[in-house]
Motif scaffolding. Structure first.
Motif, PDB file in Angstrom:
ATOM      1  N   PHE A 227       0.848  -1.185   0.000  1.00 57.33           N
ATOM      2  CA  PHE A 227       0.000   0.000   0.000  1.00 57.33           C
ATOM      3  C   PHE A 227       0.886   1.238   0.000  1.00 57.33           C
ATOM      4  N   GLY A 228       0.456   2.242  -0.716  1.00 60.69           N
ATOM      5  CA  GLY A 228       1.235   3.463  -0.836  1.00 60.69           C
ATOM      6  C   GLY A 228       1.432   3.816  -2.302  1.00 60.69           C
ATOM      7  N   GLN A 229       2.232   4.846  -2.544  1.00 61.27           N
ATOM      8  CA  GLN A 229       2.500   5.315  -3.895  1.00 61.27           C
ATOM      9  C   GLN A 229       3.994   5.495  -4.064  1.00 61.27           C
ATOM     10  N   ASP A 230       4.621   4.657  -4.863  1.00 61.46           N
ATOM     11  CA  ASP A 230       6.045   4.777  -5.153  1.00 61.46           C
ATOM     12  C   ASP A 230       6.235   4.498  -6.639  1.00 61.46           C
ATOM     13  N   GLU A 231       6.291   5.556  -7.424  1.00 63.69           N
ATOM     14  CA  GLU A 231       6.361   5.417  -8.879  1.00 63.69           C
ATOM     15  C   GLU A 231       7.607   4.663  -9.322  1.00 63.69           C
ATOM     16  N   ALA A 232       8.674   4.734  -8.527  1.00 64.67           N
ATOM     17  CA  ALA A 232       9.907   4.051  -8.894  1.00 64.67           C
ATOM     18  C   ALA A 232       9.738   2.541  -8.931  1.00 64.67           C
ATOM     19  N   ARG A 239       4.682  -6.484 -12.130  1.00 66.19           N
ATOM     20  CA  ARG A 239       5.246  -7.625 -12.845  1.00 66.19           C
ATOM     21  C   ARG A 239       5.662  -8.745 -11.894  1.00 66.19           C
ATOM     22  N   ALA A 240       5.936  -8.398 -10.632  1.00 61.96           N
ATOM     23  CA  ALA A 240       6.336  -9.399  -9.643  1.00 61.96           C
ATOM     24  C   ALA A 240       5.146 -10.073  -8.971  1.00 61.96           C
ATOM     25  N   GLY A 241       3.926  -9.656  -9.332  1.00 60.13           N
ATOM     26  CA  GLY A 241       2.746 -10.276  -8.755  1.00 60.13           C
ATOM     27  C   GLY A 241       2.392  -9.785  -7.374  1.00 60.13           C
ATOM     28  N   VAL A 242       2.879  -8.614  -7.021  1.00 61.32           N
ATOM     29  CA  VAL A 242       2.525  -7.997  -5.735  1.00 61.32           C
ATOM     30  C   VAL A 242       1.195  -7.268  -5.903  1.00 61.32           C
ATOM     31  N   VAL A 243       0.278  -7.478  -4.979  1.00 63.57           N
ATOM     32  CA  VAL A 243      -1.022  -6.797  -5.026  1.00 63.57           C
ATOM     33  C   VAL A 243      -0.833  -5.374  -4.511  1.00 63.57           C
ATOM     34  N   HIS A 244      -1.200  -4.396  -5.322  1.00 67.97           N
ATOM     35  CA  HIS A 244      -1.029  -2.987  -4.961  1.00 67.97           C
ATOM     36  C   HIS A 244      -2.413  -2.377  -4.722  1.00 67.97           C
ATOM     37  N   ILE A 245      -2.658  -1.938  -3.501  1.00 70.91           N
ATOM     38  CA  ILE A 245      -3.983  -1.434  -3.165  1.00 70.91           C
ATOM     39  C   ILE A 245      -4.046   0.090  -3.102  1.00 70.91           C
ATOM     40  N   GLY A 246      -2.972   0.767  -3.479  1.00 68.13           N
ATOM     41  CA  GLY A 246      -2.964   2.223  -3.385  1.00 68.13           C
ATOM     42  C   GLY A 246      -2.869   2.664  -1.934  1.00 68.13           C
ATOM     43  N   ASP A 247      -3.460   3.781  -1.606  1.00 69.10           N
ATOM     44  CA  ASP A 247      -3.454   4.243  -0.219  1.00 69.10           C
ATOM     45  C   ASP A 247      -4.207   3.253   0.665  1.00 69.10           C
ATOM     46  N   LEU A 253      -7.771  -3.647   1.798  1.00 70.24           N
ATOM     47  CA  LEU A 253      -6.915  -4.699   2.328  1.00 70.24           C
ATOM     48  C   LEU A 253      -7.673  -6.024   2.408  1.00 70.24           C
ATOM     49  N   GLN A 254      -8.912  -5.983   2.874  1.00 68.18           N
ATOM     50  CA  GLN A 254      -9.731  -7.199   2.933  1.00 68.18           C
ATOM     51  C   GLN A 254      -9.873  -7.829   1.545  1.00 68.18           C
ATOM     52  N   GLU A 255     -10.165  -7.001   0.559  1.00 65.82           N
ATOM     53  CA  GLU A 255     -10.334  -7.503  -0.806  1.00 65.82           C
ATOM     54  C   GLU A 255      -9.034  -8.100  -1.340  1.00 65.82           C
ATOM     55  N   ALA A 256      -7.915  -7.455  -1.025  1.00 70.93           N
ATOM     56  CA  ALA A 256      -6.618  -7.939  -1.514  1.00 70.93           C
ATOM     57  C   ALA A 256      -6.258  -9.286  -0.894  1.00 70.93           C
ATOM     58  N   ILE A 257      -6.541  -9.454   0.379  1.00 68.45           N
ATOM     59  CA  ILE A 257      -6.240 -10.723   1.044  1.00 68.45           C
ATOM     60  C   ILE A 257      -7.029 -11.864   0.422  1.00 68.45           C
ATOM     61  N   LEU A 258      -8.247 -11.572  -0.041  1.00 70.97           N
ATOM     62  CA  LEU A 258      -9.096 -12.600  -0.640  1.00 70.97           C
ATOM     63  C   LEU A 258      -8.691 -12.940  -2.075  1.00 70.97           C
ATOM     64  N   GLN A 259      -7.899 -12.082  -2.697  1.00 71.32           N
ATOM     65  CA  GLN A 259      -7.464 -12.353  -4.064  1.00 71.32           C
ATOM     66  C   GLN A 259      -6.547 -13.571  -4.109  1.00 71.32           C
ATOM     67  N   ASN A 260      -6.714 -14.355  -5.144  1.00 68.38           N
ATOM     68  CA  ASN A 260      -5.879 -15.544  -5.322  1.00 68.38           C
ATOM     69  C   ASN A 260      -4.697 -15.194  -6.226  1.00 68.38           C
ATOM     70  N   GLN A 261      -3.829 -14.332  -5.738  1.00 61.40           N
ATOM     71  CA  GLN A 261      -2.681 -13.884  -6.528  1.00 61.40           C
ATOM     72  C   GLN A 261      -1.397 -14.170  -5.767  1.00 61.40           C
ATOM     73  N   LEU A 262      -0.516 -14.949  -6.371  1.00 61.40           N
ATOM     74  CA  LEU A 262       0.764 -15.284  -5.775  1.00 61.40           C
ATOM     75  C   LEU A 262       1.886 -14.576  -6.523  1.00 61.40           C
ATOM     76  N   PRO A 263       3.017 -14.377  -5.884  1.00 59.75           N
ATOM     77  CA  PRO A 263       4.115 -13.652  -6.534  1.00 59.75           C
ATOM     78  C   PRO A 263       4.708 -14.437  -7.696  1.00 59.75           C
ATOM     79  N   LYS A 264       5.277 -13.691  -8.621  1.00 59.21           N
ATOM     80  CA  LYS A 264       5.920 -14.292  -9.787  1.00 59.21           C
ATOM     81  C   LYS A 264       7.426 -14.337  -9.526  1.00 59.21           C
ATOM     82  N   THR A 265       7.823 -15.348  -8.772  1.00 61.69           N
ATOM     83  CA  THR A 265       9.224 -15.438  -8.355  1.00 61.69           C
ATOM     84  C   THR A 265      10.161 -15.657  -9.539  1.00 61.69           C
TER      85      THR A 265
END
Length: 288
Positions: A227-232, A239-247, A253-265
């Motif tokens: 969570f947050g904003q880091d343009e860098a 691309r790494a499969g990290v769920v980004h929820i913005g602020d 956060l609840q919605e993101a935890i329920l997502q079935n998304q795993l990192p792209k190692t």
């Protein structure tokens, strides 16, 4: 031969630059390496926790010249310089490598740029994540890590929305001493900043305001939410499969935890620190 490294660190910017710089430094075990940071506490942390062999705080990046000699090699991760000092450093060192995650930055004449965004002449493309975070780990913890720096104590107001998620808190390196006491009611366990590597390796779920730490957690295989904003880091996180929820918000956060998304190692492995180090070593041996 000694290869020098410098990472900007302070209680406003945190340790993201230090973490990625030390990840690269550890790939030069056949060389004598010497790490400089902005202040002494982070230098001690780099040795005790992250694995740097030699490190010192120099208080001001302009003191680099008191340790290095003209013609030395340096790998530099900071935005403290101005254009004039930048050019002077390039002229002072035999080879000048600069780490920048700014997607708009290109190398200037005389330097090599280490970037996860760019490819081309005098550019080394890669993502700097310590190899210690890749592997098979026992995953059991649900971890919240705000980041190494929280000068405005935002975690105090955030914590009341986190209690129901049953999370462990990993403290930030620059946290004020009273933070743990103020937020302990909202977390199952609180871990010291020096436990950072082990906690990331054991995290099944990792929630953070630090983009660098989110990438490191993703490398371990943890389901990772940023969570947050880091343009860098925005494109890399995606691309790494990290769920980004913005602020931050409890609902997002609840919605993101329920997502079935795993990192792209595999993506992170293919852009590895080993590849970056190999290219740097080749350039050191050459006369370019």
């Amino acid at each position: 031969m000694t290869i020098y490294f410098y990472a900007q660190t302070d209680n406003r910017t945190g340790l993201d630059r230090l973490r990625r710089t030390v990840a690269l430094l550890k790939e030069f075990s056949e060389f004598d390496t010497y790490l400089m940071t902005t202040e002494f506490r982070s230098a001690t942390y780099a040795k005790r926790v992250l694995g740097a062999k030699k490190a010192v705080g120099i208080e001001d990046f302009r003191n680099i010249g008191t340790i290095c000699e003209r013609g030395d090699i340096i790998i530099y991760d900071s935005d403290e310089h101005n254009p004039t000092i930048h050019q002077e450093m390039i002229q002072y060192f035999g080879k000048f490598f600069r780490i920048s995650y700014d997607p708009d930055v290109l190398p200037i004449e005389g330097e090599f740029l280490i970037s996860p965004h760019k490819v081309g002449e005098r550019i080394i493309n890669g993502i700097l994540i310590d190899r210690d975070y890749f592997g098979e780990f026992m995953k059991e913890k649900r971890v919240f890590f705000y980041g190494d720096s929280d000068y405005e104590k935002k975690i105090v107001s955030l914590s009341k929305d986190l209690k129901e998620f049953e999370l462990d808190l990993l403290e930030g390196f620059y946290f004020f001493v009273d933070i743990s006491e103020k937020v302990k009611y909202y977390f199952k366990n609180i871990y010291d900043a020096e436990d950072y590597p082990e906690i990331l390796q054991s995290a099944a779920l990792f929630i953070s305001h630090s983009a660098q730490s989110a990438l490191e957690a993703a490398a371990t295989g943890a389901k990772t939410i940023y969570f947050g904003q880091d343009e860098a880091y925005e494109q890399i996180l995606q691309r790494a499969g990290v769920v980004h929820i913005g602020d931050f918000s409890k609902i997002r956060l609840q919605e993101a935890i329920l997502q079935n998304q795993l990192p792209k190692t595999d993506f992170l492995r293919n852009s590895s620190v080993e590849k970056v180090a190999k290219e740097i070593k080749s350039l050191i041996k050459s006369n370019c």
